[in-house]
Design an enzyme around this catalytic site. Structure first.
Site, PDB file in Angstrom:
ATOM      1  N   VAL A 191      26.587 -43.574  47.117  1.00 38.72           N
ATOM      2  CA  VAL A 191      26.528 -44.441  48.271  1.00 38.72           C
ATOM      3  C   VAL A 191      26.052 -43.866  49.512  1.00 38.72           C
ATOM      4  O   VAL A 191      26.206 -42.402  49.676  1.00 38.72           O
ATOM      5  CB  VAL A 191      28.203 -44.581  48.855  1.00 38.72           C
ATOM      6  CG1 VAL A 191      28.816 -45.682  47.648  1.00 38.72           C
ATOM      7  CG2 VAL A 191      28.755 -43.536  48.680  1.00 38.72           C
ATOM      8  N   CYS A 192      25.126 -44.381  50.242  1.00 37.51           N
ATOM      9  CA  CYS A 192      24.317 -43.682  51.199  1.00 37.51           C
ATOM     10  C   CYS A 192      23.950 -44.387  52.501  1.00 37.51           C
ATOM     11  O   CYS A 192      24.220 -45.647  52.605  1.00 37.51           O
ATOM     12  CB  CYS A 192      23.004 -43.393  50.471  1.00 37.51           C
ATOM     13  SG  CYS A 192      23.289 -42.918  48.800  1.00 37.51           S
ATOM     14  N   THR A 193      23.295 -43.532  53.331  1.00 36.20           N
ATOM     15  CA  THR A 193      22.661 -44.417  54.564  1.00 36.20           C
ATOM     16  C   THR A 193      21.117 -43.984  54.384  1.00 36.20           C
ATOM     17  O   THR A 193      20.873 -42.889  54.628  1.00 36.20           O
ATOM     18  CB  THR A 193      23.276 -43.596  55.751  1.00 36.20           C
ATOM     19  OG1 THR A 193      24.756 -44.346  55.806  1.00 36.20           O
ATOM     20  CG2 THR A 193      22.752 -44.615  57.074  1.00 36.20           C
ATOM     21  N   ARG A 200      29.647 -48.046  57.718  1.00 32.16           N
ATOM     22  CA  ARG A 200      28.727 -46.972  58.273  1.00 32.16           C
ATOM     23  C   ARG A 200      27.602 -47.781  59.221  1.00 32.16           C
ATOM     24  O   ARG A 200      26.917 -47.247  59.869  1.00 32.16           O
ATOM     25  CB  ARG A 200      28.253 -46.043  57.171  1.00 32.16           C
ATOM     26  CG  ARG A 200      29.150 -45.151  56.732  1.00 32.16           C
ATOM     27  CD  ARG A 200      28.931 -44.564  55.244  1.00 32.16           C
ATOM     28  NE  ARG A 200      29.059 -45.570  54.221  1.00 32.16           N
ATOM     29  CZ  ARG A 200      28.284 -45.955  53.411  1.00 32.16           C
ATOM     30  NH1 ARG A 200      26.952 -45.403  53.559  1.00 32.16           N
ATOM     31  NH2 ARG A 200      28.525 -46.897  52.502  1.00 32.16           N
TER      32      ARG A 200
END
Length: 395
Positions: free
Chosen positions: A142-144, A333
């Site tokens: 899970v990332c941005t 996010r």
């Protein structure tokens, strides 16, 4: 959207309050500023560089790196064993991994199967566990990620790599066990052929796929997980059962970084290649307007969101939710990241201000292992190991 149902997320909310003692999402803080160059409590150190010589036999390419990181990789594997034993106390799960998973290795394409074998040989770890380490990233990332264009037409690419959700919460230290063991494995890699750089990447030692990379002067690329009912677990199962039309995500991004000759070539491959798992590919080029988020199912591209200055869209940003849908309220996010990008403005966007955005909670969270900043025109990739001191959300 796939993933946990309402009851599961209610349980997660209770987990946050009772076990972690953190704020309940959505919790955000004011947009950070002045965080670059990195220092202070959210910065745990710069990332060391290693060269991967593509002229070597695949079995030998990772030997030097793994020989220096074998202790850290072994510590990571021990956490995985402990989690598996807690899940299946008889120890049968790891026994299955050690005995049967190596049978999958011969089904993988070259050079990946030879490289994984070489990592197992250099580390002294069981082949099945090294292979499992390489499977993780198909289903747990899970990332941005974002690509932004400044007012002169220059493009920058930044990302936080978050990993380890639900993989062992340490109640005492309020940390994820797997995330903590991954941080010492973060490395920058310079892949070379004939002693010349082909591409660069931020990676975990022991993982042969790519999650973050740059082909200097041509394009930048990051991959984020996409939650879907038709997800990576199904693709991996189909592969094991003999249906192998799809490509492993990490292998695809590695191949694109190594072989694509332009932004458009990379985009075409990421759009059209069948895969084992759904994903978001965040791709940046070297010309004005060359930046996009490719939303992928396992079989096809569902959407391509591109930088479009005529629409005042000077950046594209992706977390882990389709951009045309609202993110899950427990894991938003996107909203704080976009808020901080908009406050920054196109005129002031730079690697430094992107680092500020990626340092703002909950974009920065307990799962964040590293932040990478890429400047395609300079062929520059810089990475920093991160920490998120309390108060900080688990993700």
């Amino acid at each position: 959207m796939g993933g946990p149902g309402c009851f599961s997320w209610l349980f997660v909310a209770v987990f946050i309050v009772v076990v972690t003692g953190q704020y309940v999402p959505p919790y955000t803080e004011d947009c950070r500023s002045g965080m670059y160059p990195p220092n202070g409590t959210t910065f745990k150190g710069e990332v060391a560089w290693y060269t991967i010589d593509l002229d070597l036999a695949p079995q030998k390419r990772w030997t030097q790196l793994i020989s220096e990181k074998k202790v850290e990789l072994g510590s990571m594997m021990q956490v995985i064993r402990d989690l598996a034993d807690a899940f299946v106390p008889s120890g049968k799960l790891i026994e299955l991994v050690d005995k049967d998973l190596p049978l999958v290795l011969d089904t993988l394409p070259s050079p990946f199967k030879e490289e994984i074998q070489g990592i197992a040989d250099a580390s002294g770890l069981p082949l099945g566990e090294v292979l499992l380490f390489n499977v993780f990233y198909e289903v747990f990332t899970v990332c941005t990620s974002l690509v932004a264009e400044d007012s002169t037409g220059k493009l920058y690419h930044g990302r936080n790599l978050d990993f380890g959700l639900f993989l062992g919460w340490d109640i005492k230290n309020k940390t994820w066990l797997v995330t903590e063991r991954l941080r010492p494995l973060v490395v920058n890699l310079d892949f070379q052929r004939n002693k010349k750089t082909v591409f660069k990447s931020t990676n975990f030692a022991g993982y042969v796929g790519m999650l973050t990379g740059i082909k200097p002067s041509l394009f930048t690329l990051t991959m984020n997980e996409r939650f879907s009912l038709d997800g990576g677990y199904i693709g991996i199962l189909e592969w094991i059962l003999g249906r192998r039309e799809g490509v492993w995500m990490g292998f695809l991004t590695r191949s694109v970084l190594e072989n694509a000759t332009s932004y458009s070539d990379a985009k075409n491959q990421l759009v059209k290649t069948k895969m084992l798992a759904p994903a978001y590919f965040i791709l940046g080029g070297n010309k004005s307007g060359e930046g996009c988020v490719i939303t992928r199912s396992r079989l096809t591209a569902l959407d391509i969101l591109e930088i479009d200055l005529k629409l005042d869209r000077w950046y594209v940003l992706e977390t882990n939710y389709d951009h045309w849908k609202e993110p899950l309220f427990l894991d938003d996010r996107r909203t704080p990241a976009k808020k901080c990008m908009n406050q920054t403005t196109q005129a002031k966007i730079s690697p430094a201000t992107i680092y500020d955005v990626l340092s703002t909670k909950p974009v920065l969270n307990k799962l964040t292992t590293y932040t990478t900043l890429m400047d395609v025109s300079q062929g520059k990739l810089e990475s920093y190991i991160r920490d998120c001191p309390d108060p900080c959300l688990p993700w």
